[in-house]
Design a protein around this motif. Structure first.
Motif, PDB file in Angstrom:
ATOM      1  N   GLY A   1     -17.676   8.977 128.864  1.00  0.00           N
ATOM      2  CA  GLY A   1     -17.851   8.886 127.421  1.00  0.00           C
ATOM      3  C   GLY A   1     -17.109   9.995 126.707  1.00  0.00           C
ATOM      4  O   GLY A   1     -16.320  10.731 127.319  1.00  0.00           O
ATOM      5  N   ILE A   2     -17.351  10.108 125.401  1.00  0.00           N
ATOM      6  CA  ILE A   2     -16.702  11.151 124.608  1.00  0.00           C
ATOM      7  C   ILE A   2     -17.683  11.737 123.590  1.00  0.00           C
ATOM      8  O   ILE A   2     -18.630  11.075 123.156  1.00  0.00           O
ATOM      9  N   ILE A   3     -17.438  12.986 123.221  1.00  0.00           N
ATOM     10  CA  ILE A   3     -18.098  13.597 122.078  1.00  0.00           C
ATOM     11  C   ILE A   3     -17.555  12.946 120.817  1.00  0.00           C
ATOM     12  O   ILE A   3     -16.350  12.768 120.660  1.00  0.00           O
ATOM     13  N   THR A   4     -18.450  12.579 119.905  1.00  0.00           N
ATOM     14  CA  THR A   4     -18.000  11.973 118.646  1.00  0.00           C
ATOM     15  C   THR A   4     -18.147  12.921 117.458  1.00  0.00           C
ATOM     16  O   THR A   4     -17.287  12.971 116.589  1.00  0.00           O
ATOM     17  N   THR A   5     -19.228  13.681 117.389  1.00  0.00           N
ATOM     18  CA  THR A   5     -19.428  14.706 116.363  1.00  0.00           C
ATOM     19  C   THR A   5     -20.197  15.860 116.978  1.00  0.00           C
ATOM     20  O   THR A   5     -21.246  15.633 117.585  1.00  0.00           O
ATOM     21  N   SER A   6     -19.694  17.082 116.820  1.00  0.00           N
ATOM     22  CA  SER A   6     -20.436  18.259 117.286  1.00  0.00           C
ATOM     23  C   SER A   6     -20.593  19.239 116.126  1.00  0.00           C
ATOM     24  O   SER A   6     -19.686  19.391 115.303  1.00  0.00           O
ATOM     25  N   VAL A   7     -21.766  19.874 116.043  1.00  0.00           N
ATOM     26  CA  VAL A   7     -22.094  20.747 114.921  1.00  0.00           C
ATOM     27  C   VAL A   7     -22.947  21.915 115.411  1.00  0.00           C
ATOM     28  O   VAL A   7     -23.514  21.873 116.505  1.00  0.00           O
ATOM     29  N   ARG A   8     -23.047  22.936 114.563  1.00  0.00           N
ATOM     30  CA  ARG A   8     -23.996  24.023 114.810  1.00  0.00           C
ATOM     31  C   ARG A   8     -25.173  23.849 113.856  1.00  0.00           C
ATOM     32  O   ARG A   8     -24.995  23.826 112.640  1.00  0.00           O
ATOM     33  N   HIS A   9     -26.361  23.725 114.425  1.00  0.00           N
ATOM     34  CA  HIS A   9     -27.570  23.480 113.649  1.00  0.00           C
ATOM     35  C   HIS A   9     -28.344  24.778 113.480  1.00  0.00           C
ATOM     36  O   HIS A   9     -28.402  25.609 114.401  1.00  0.00           O
ATOM     37  N   HIS A  10     -28.964  24.950 112.309  1.00  0.00           N
ATOM     38  CA  HIS A  10     -29.627  26.220 112.004  1.00  0.00           C
ATOM     39  C   HIS A  10     -30.838  26.490 112.880  1.00  0.00           C
ATOM     40  O   HIS A  10     -31.253  27.642 113.033  1.00  0.00           O
ATOM     41  N   GLU A  11     -31.428  25.458 113.486  1.00  0.00           N
ATOM     42  CA  GLU A  11     -32.570  25.645 114.378  1.00  0.00           C
ATOM     43  C   GLU A  11     -32.270  25.240 115.819  1.00  0.00           C
ATOM     44  O   GLU A  11     -32.705  25.907 116.760  1.00  0.00           O
ATOM     45  N   LEU A  12     -31.542  24.155 115.997  1.00  0.00           N
ATOM     46  CA  LEU A  12     -31.323  23.590 117.332  1.00  0.00           C
ATOM     47  C   LEU A  12     -30.122  24.188 118.048  1.00  0.00           C
ATOM     48  O   LEU A  12     -29.931  23.933 119.236  1.00  0.00           O
ATOM     49  N   GLY A  13     -29.289  24.957 117.328  1.00  0.00           N
ATOM     50  CA  GLY A  13     -28.082  25.489 117.934  1.00  0.00           C
ATOM     51  C   GLY A  13     -26.988  24.438 117.991  1.00  0.00           C
ATOM     52  O   GLY A  13     -26.965  23.507 117.187  1.00  0.00           O
ATOM     53  N   PRO A  14     -26.077  24.526 118.964  1.00  0.00           N
ATOM     54  CA  PRO A  14     -25.009  23.525 119.049  1.00  0.00           C
ATOM     55  C   PRO A  14     -25.530  22.186 119.562  1.00  0.00           C
ATOM     56  O   PRO A  14     -26.167  22.122 120.613  1.00  0.00           O
ATOM     57  N   ILE A  15     -25.267  21.152 118.790  1.00  0.00           N
ATOM     58  CA  ILE A  15     -25.711  19.803 119.125  1.00  0.00           C
ATOM     59  C   ILE A  15     -24.559  18.831 118.870  1.00  0.00           C
ATOM     60  O   ILE A  15     -23.564  19.187 118.235  1.00  0.00           O
ATOM     61  N   ALA A  16     -24.724  17.614 119.351  1.00  0.00           N
ATOM     62  CA  ALA A  16     -23.646  16.633 119.178  1.00  0.00           C
ATOM     63  C   ALA A  16     -24.177  15.225 119.286  1.00  0.00           C
ATOM     64  O   ALA A  16     -25.264  14.984 119.830  1.00  0.00           O
TER      65      ALA A  16
END
Length: 321
Positions: A277-292
Protein backbone atom coordinates in the motif's frame (compact mmCIF):
# COMPACT_ATOMS: atom_id res chain seq x y z
CA UNK A 1 -6.51 32.20 -6.56
CA UNK A 2 -4.43 33.79 -3.80
CA UNK A 3 -6.28 34.48 -0.56
CA UNK A 4 -6.00 37.97 0.94
CA UNK A 5 -5.62 36.27 4.33
CA UNK A 6 -2.06 35.33 3.36
CA UNK A 7 -1.28 38.87 4.51
CA UNK A 8 -2.11 37.95 8.12
CA UNK A 9 0.87 37.85 10.53
CA UNK A 10 2.88 34.63 10.31
CA UNK A 11 1.02 33.25 7.29
CA UNK A 12 2.92 30.63 5.26
CA UNK A 13 1.35 29.55 2.01
CA UNK A 14 0.34 25.95 1.42
CA UNK A 15 1.81 24.08 -1.52
CA UNK A 16 0.55 21.92 -4.34
CA UNK A 17 -3.19 21.75 -4.91
CA UNK A 18 -3.75 23.84 -1.77
CA UNK A 19 -1.53 26.71 -2.88
CA UNK A 20 -3.20 30.08 -2.35
CA UNK A 21 -4.29 29.68 1.28
CA UNK A 22 -2.24 29.49 4.46
CA UNK A 23 -0.69 26.20 5.54
CA UNK A 24 -0.23 27.77 8.97
CA UNK A 25 0.18 31.09 10.73
CA UNK A 26 3.31 30.20 12.65
CA UNK A 27 1.90 28.07 15.48
CA UNK A 28 0.73 24.75 14.11
CA UNK A 29 -0.22 23.03 17.37
CA UNK A 30 -1.87 26.12 18.85
CA UNK A 31 -3.98 26.35 15.70
CA UNK A 32 -4.97 22.69 16.00
CA UNK A 33 -5.91 23.05 19.65
CA UNK A 34 -8.02 26.09 18.86
CA UNK A 35 -9.97 24.18 16.21
CA UNK A 36 -10.37 21.15 18.50
CA UNK A 37 -11.75 23.49 21.18
CA UNK A 38 -14.24 25.06 18.74
CA UNK A 39 -12.40 28.35 18.26
CA UNK A 40 -11.25 30.22 15.17
CA UNK A 41 -11.78 29.47 11.50
CA UNK A 42 -10.01 27.97 8.48
CA UNK A 43 -9.63 29.75 5.16
CA UNK A 44 -10.72 27.32 2.43
CA UNK A 45 -11.20 30.03 -0.16
CA UNK A 46 -9.14 28.10 -2.73
CA UNK A 47 -11.86 25.47 -3.06
CA UNK A 48 -14.19 25.51 -6.05
CA UNK A 49 -17.79 26.65 -5.57
CA UNK A 50 -20.50 25.39 -7.95
CA UNK A 51 -24.23 26.13 -7.86
CA UNK A 52 -27.21 24.54 -9.56
CA UNK A 53 -30.48 26.44 -9.88
CA UNK A 54 -33.80 25.70 -11.55
CA UNK A 55 -36.97 23.81 -10.72
CA UNK A 56 -35.49 20.42 -11.69
CA UNK A 57 -32.15 20.80 -9.89
CA UNK A 58 -32.62 18.11 -7.21
CA UNK A 59 -34.38 15.64 -9.50
CA UNK A 60 -31.62 16.11 -12.07
CA UNK A 61 -28.75 15.85 -9.59
CA UNK A 62 -30.34 12.71 -8.18
CA UNK A 63 -29.78 11.01 -11.55
CA UNK A 64 -26.08 11.90 -11.63
CA UNK A 65 -24.89 11.55 -8.04
CA UNK A 66 -24.34 8.58 -5.74
CA UNK A 67 -26.46 10.26 -3.06
CA UNK A 68 -30.26 10.42 -2.70
CA UNK A 69 -31.08 14.12 -3.12
CA UNK A 70 -34.53 14.22 -4.71
CA UNK A 71 -36.13 15.36 -1.46
CA UNK A 72 -33.04 16.91 0.15
CA UNK A 73 -34.35 19.12 2.98
CA UNK A 74 -33.41 22.79 2.98
CA UNK A 75 -30.23 23.33 4.99
CA UNK A 76 -29.31 19.65 5.38
CA UNK A 77 -25.66 19.00 4.50
CA UNK A 78 -24.74 15.91 2.53
CA UNK A 79 -21.87 14.46 0.51
CA UNK A 80 -22.07 12.89 -2.93
CA UNK A 81 -19.76 11.39 -5.52
CA UNK A 82 -19.65 11.29 -9.29
CA UNK A 83 -18.25 8.02 -10.60
CA UNK A 84 -16.92 6.85 -13.91
CA UNK A 85 -18.79 4.17 -15.85
CA UNK A 86 -16.57 1.60 -14.12
CA UNK A 87 -17.39 2.91 -10.64
CA UNK A 88 -14.16 4.81 -9.99
CA UNK A 89 -14.41 8.07 -8.04
CA UNK A 90 -14.16 11.17 -10.22
CA UNK A 91 -15.56 14.01 -8.06
CA UNK A 92 -16.63 14.52 -4.46
CA UNK A 93 -19.25 17.22 -3.82
CA UNK A 94 -20.05 18.73 -0.42
CA UNK A 95 -23.66 19.85 -0.82
CA UNK A 96 -26.42 21.90 0.73
CA UNK A 97 -29.65 23.28 -0.73
CA UNK A 98 -31.09 26.64 0.38
CA UNK A 99 -34.55 26.14 -1.15
CA UNK A 100 -33.78 27.75 -4.50
CA UNK A 101 -30.13 26.82 -5.15
CA UNK A 102 -27.98 23.75 -4.56
CA UNK A 103 -24.50 24.75 -3.41
CA UNK A 104 -21.40 22.57 -3.56
CA UNK A 105 -17.77 23.03 -2.77
CA UNK A 106 -15.22 20.82 -4.48
CA UNK A 107 -11.48 20.27 -4.69
CA UNK A 108 -9.42 23.28 -5.82
CA UNK A 109 -9.29 23.51 -9.60
CA UNK A 110 -11.73 20.65 -10.21
CA UNK A 111 -14.77 22.83 -10.83
CA UNK A 112 -14.15 23.27 -14.56
CA UNK A 113 -14.16 19.51 -15.24
CA UNK A 114 -17.18 19.03 -12.98
CA UNK A 115 -19.15 21.78 -14.71
CA UNK A 116 -18.24 20.42 -18.16
CA UNK A 117 -19.68 17.05 -17.17
CA UNK A 118 -22.81 18.56 -15.64
CA UNK A 119 -23.41 20.72 -18.70
CA UNK A 120 -23.14 17.66 -20.95
CA UNK A 121 -25.93 15.98 -18.96
CA UNK A 122 -28.51 18.80 -18.88
CA UNK A 123 -30.64 17.60 -21.80
CA UNK A 124 -34.20 18.94 -21.35
CA UNK A 125 -33.99 19.55 -17.60
CA UNK A 126 -34.70 23.04 -16.24
CA UNK A 127 -31.36 23.64 -14.56
CA UNK A 128 -28.54 26.15 -14.69
CA UNK A 129 -25.02 25.30 -13.55
CA UNK A 130 -22.60 28.07 -12.55
CA UNK A 131 -19.03 28.45 -11.35
CA UNK A 132 -19.26 30.80 -8.36
CA UNK A 133 -15.66 30.46 -7.18
CA UNK A 134 -14.82 34.08 -8.05
CA UNK A 135 -17.78 35.31 -5.98
CA UNK A 136 -17.79 33.03 -2.92
CA UNK A 137 -15.12 31.80 -0.53
CA UNK A 138 -15.49 28.71 1.63
CA UNK A 139 -14.73 29.33 5.31
CA UNK A 140 -14.76 26.52 7.88
CA UNK A 141 -15.89 26.99 11.48
CA UNK A 142 -14.99 24.03 13.73
CA UNK A 143 -17.51 21.95 15.66
CA UNK A 144 -18.60 23.79 18.78
CA UNK A 145 -17.88 27.23 17.35
CA UNK A 146 -20.15 30.01 18.56
CA UNK A 147 -18.93 32.46 15.92
CA UNK A 148 -21.69 34.46 14.30
CA UNK A 149 -22.63 33.78 10.71
CA UNK A 150 -23.53 36.88 8.66
CA UNK A 151 -27.17 37.09 7.68
CA UNK A 152 -27.95 35.51 4.33
CA UNK A 153 -24.80 33.38 4.16
CA UNK A 154 -25.40 29.76 3.09
CA UNK A 155 -24.11 27.23 5.64
CA UNK A 156 -23.34 23.50 5.55
CA UNK A 157 -23.55 22.19 9.10
CA UNK A 158 -21.82 18.84 9.68
CA UNK A 159 -20.58 16.88 12.72
CA UNK A 160 -17.12 18.33 12.03
CA UNK A 161 -18.18 21.97 11.84
CA UNK A 162 -19.82 24.49 9.55
CA UNK A 163 -18.79 25.40 6.01
CA UNK A 164 -19.78 28.93 5.06
CA UNK A 165 -20.24 30.10 1.46
CA UNK A 166 -19.11 33.63 2.24
CA UNK A 167 -19.13 36.43 -0.34
CA UNK A 168 -15.47 36.78 -1.28
CA UNK A 169 -15.61 40.54 -0.75
CA UNK A 170 -16.41 39.91 2.94
CA UNK A 171 -13.57 37.46 3.61
CA UNK A 172 -11.13 39.92 5.19
CA UNK A 173 -13.71 41.67 7.34
CA UNK A 174 -15.11 38.34 8.56
CA UNK A 175 -11.61 37.09 9.43
CA UNK A 176 -10.90 40.23 11.44
CA UNK A 177 -13.75 39.50 13.86
CA UNK A 178 -13.75 35.68 13.80
CA UNK A 179 -10.14 34.80 14.66
CA UNK A 180 -7.86 33.25 15.48
CA UNK A 181 -7.07 31.99 12.00
CA UNK A 182 -5.97 28.36 11.71
CA UNK A 183 -4.09 27.07 8.71
CA UNK A 184 -4.79 24.16 6.43
CA UNK A 185 -2.29 21.90 8.21
CA UNK A 186 -4.38 22.15 11.38
CA UNK A 187 -7.55 21.40 9.42
CA UNK A 188 -5.89 18.42 7.72
CA UNK A 189 -4.66 17.02 11.03
CA UNK A 190 -8.23 16.91 12.32
CA UNK A 191 -9.40 15.42 9.02
CA UNK A 192 -6.90 12.59 9.33
CA UNK A 193 -7.82 12.06 12.98
CA UNK A 194 -11.47 11.62 11.99
CA UNK A 195 -10.58 9.25 9.08
CA UNK A 196 -12.14 11.43 6.37
CA UNK A 197 -10.83 10.74 2.85
CA UNK A 198 -10.06 13.47 0.34
CA UNK A 199 -10.10 13.34 -3.45
CA UNK A 200 -6.57 13.39 -4.89
CA UNK A 201 -5.03 12.33 -1.58
CA UNK A 202 -6.73 9.06 -0.63
CA UNK A 203 -7.87 8.42 -4.21
CA UNK A 204 -6.28 7.45 -7.50
CA UNK A 205 -7.75 6.58 -10.89
CA UNK A 206 -8.84 3.12 -9.61
CA UNK A 207 -10.49 4.06 -6.31
CA UNK A 208 -14.03 2.87 -5.64
CA UNK A 209 -16.19 4.19 -2.76
CA UNK A 210 -16.04 0.98 -0.68
CA UNK A 211 -12.26 1.25 -0.26
CA UNK A 212 -12.47 4.55 1.62
CA UNK A 213 -15.64 4.13 3.66
CA UNK A 214 -17.53 6.62 1.49
CA UNK A 215 -20.36 4.09 1.21
CA UNK A 216 -21.52 5.24 4.65
CA UNK A 217 -21.59 8.99 4.00
CA UNK A 218 -21.77 9.65 0.26
CA UNK A 219 -23.51 6.67 -1.37
CA UNK A 220 -27.18 5.70 -1.09
CA UNK A 221 -27.47 1.99 -1.82
CA UNK A 222 -31.22 1.94 -2.49
CA UNK A 223 -31.53 4.84 -4.93
CA UNK A 224 -32.08 4.59 -8.68
CA UNK A 225 -29.54 4.32 -11.45
CA UNK A 226 -26.48 6.53 -11.81
CA UNK A 227 -23.22 6.14 -13.68
CA UNK A 228 -21.06 3.53 -11.98
CA UNK A 229 -23.89 2.04 -9.91
CA UNK A 230 -23.36 -1.46 -11.30
CA UNK A 231 -19.87 -1.62 -9.79
CA UNK A 232 -21.08 -0.26 -6.45
CA UNK A 233 -23.89 -2.83 -6.27
CA UNK A 234 -21.69 -5.74 -7.38
CA UNK A 235 -19.00 -5.05 -4.77
CA UNK A 236 -21.59 -4.39 -2.06
CA UNK A 237 -23.56 -7.57 -2.73
CA UNK A 238 -21.08 -10.07 -4.12
CA UNK A 239 -17.54 -9.19 -3.16
CA UNK A 240 -15.00 -7.08 -1.33
CA UNK A 241 -12.96 -4.10 -2.52
CA UNK A 242 -9.31 -4.88 -3.32
CA UNK A 243 -7.98 -2.21 -0.95
CA UNK A 244 -8.97 -0.56 2.31
CA UNK A 245 -8.35 2.72 4.10
CA UNK A 246 -6.42 2.49 7.38
CA UNK A 247 -5.37 4.94 10.08
CA UNK A 248 -1.72 4.78 11.11
CA UNK A 249 0.21 5.77 14.21
CA UNK A 250 3.73 6.58 13.01
CA UNK A 251 6.99 6.28 14.92
CA UNK A 252 7.32 9.58 16.76
CA UNK A 253 11.11 9.52 16.81
CA UNK A 254 11.34 10.24 13.08
CA UNK A 255 12.14 13.83 12.12
CA UNK A 256 10.38 13.77 8.75
CA UNK A 257 6.86 12.62 7.93
CA UNK A 258 6.57 10.09 5.09
CA UNK A 259 5.10 12.02 2.14
CA UNK A 260 2.12 11.08 -0.01
CA UNK A 261 2.94 8.01 -2.05
CA UNK A 262 5.47 6.51 0.38
CA UNK A 263 5.33 2.75 -0.08
CA UNK A 264 4.15 0.56 2.79
CA UNK A 265 5.44 -2.93 3.56
CA UNK A 266 4.91 -5.42 6.35
CA UNK A 267 7.47 -4.88 9.08
CA UNK A 268 8.22 -8.60 9.32
CA UNK A 269 9.30 -8.56 5.65
CA UNK A 270 11.61 -5.57 6.13
CA UNK A 271 12.21 -2.57 3.85
CA UNK A 272 12.78 -4.86 0.85
CA UNK A 273 9.49 -6.71 1.28
CA UNK A 274 6.47 -6.61 -1.01
CA UNK A 275 4.63 -3.32 -1.40
CA UNK A 276 1.21 -3.61 0.24
CA UNK A 277 0.00 0.00 0.00
CA UNK A 278 0.92 3.67 0.21
CA UNK A 279 0.73 6.59 2.61
CA UNK A 280 -1.94 8.99 1.38
CA UNK A 281 -1.84 11.81 3.98
CA UNK A 282 0.55 12.21 6.93
CA UNK A 283 0.31 14.94 9.57
CA UNK A 284 1.54 15.94 13.01
CA UNK A 285 -1.31 15.95 15.52
CA UNK A 286 -1.24 18.06 18.69
CA UNK A 287 -2.15 15.06 20.88
CA UNK A 288 -1.56 11.89 18.86
CA UNK A 289 1.80 12.85 17.37
CA UNK A 290 2.59 11.76 13.81
CA UNK A 291 -0.37 10.02 12.22
CA UNK A 292 -1.47 9.15 8.70
CA UNK A 293 -4.10 7.73 6.43
CA UNK A 294 -3.06 5.00 4.03
CA UNK A 295 -4.60 2.66 1.49
CA UNK A 296 -3.42 -0.95 1.73
CA UNK A 297 -4.34 -4.32 0.26
CA UNK A 298 -7.49 -5.73 1.81
CA UNK A 299 -5.94 -9.01 2.93
CA UNK A 300 -3.16 -7.46 5.06
CA UNK A 301 -3.71 -8.81 8.62
CA UNK A 302 -5.31 -6.28 10.95
CA UNK A 303 -2.56 -6.66 13.53
CA UNK A 304 0.39 -6.59 11.12
CA UNK A 305 2.96 -3.87 11.97
CA UNK A 306 3.90 -1.87 8.88
CA UNK A 307 6.84 0.12 7.54
CA UNK A 308 6.44 3.37 5.63
CA UNK A 309 9.85 3.30 3.95
CA UNK A 310 11.83 2.96 7.21
CA UNK A 311 9.23 4.49 9.55
CA UNK A 312 7.37 2.05 11.79
CA UNK A 313 3.59 2.27 11.64
CA UNK A 314 0.78 0.62 13.61
CA UNK A 315 -2.59 0.36 11.91
CA UNK A 316 -6.14 0.96 13.12
CA UNK A 317 -9.09 -0.30 11.08
CA UNK A 318 -11.14 2.27 9.19
CA UNK A 319 -12.65 0.04 6.50
CA UNK A 320 -13.24 -3.56 7.50
CA UNK A 321 -11.45 -6.16 5.34
Amino acid sequence: MKSPLLSLPGAVSAEGVDEGVAAHYGELFREQRALADGSGFVDLSHRGVVTVTGDDRLTWLHLLLTQHVTDLPVGLATEALILTAHGHIEHALYLVDDGTTTWAHVEPGSQDALIAYLESMKFFYRVEVADRTDEFAVVHLPAGSIAEVPEGVVVRETPYGRDLFLPRTELESYAAKSGPAAGLLAYEALRVESHRPRIGFETDHRTIPHELGWIDSAVHLQKGCYRGQETVARVQNLGKPPRRLVFLHLDGSEVHLPPHGTELRRADEGPDGRKIGIITTSVRHHELGPIALAVIKRNVPLDAPLLADTTAAAQEVVVEP
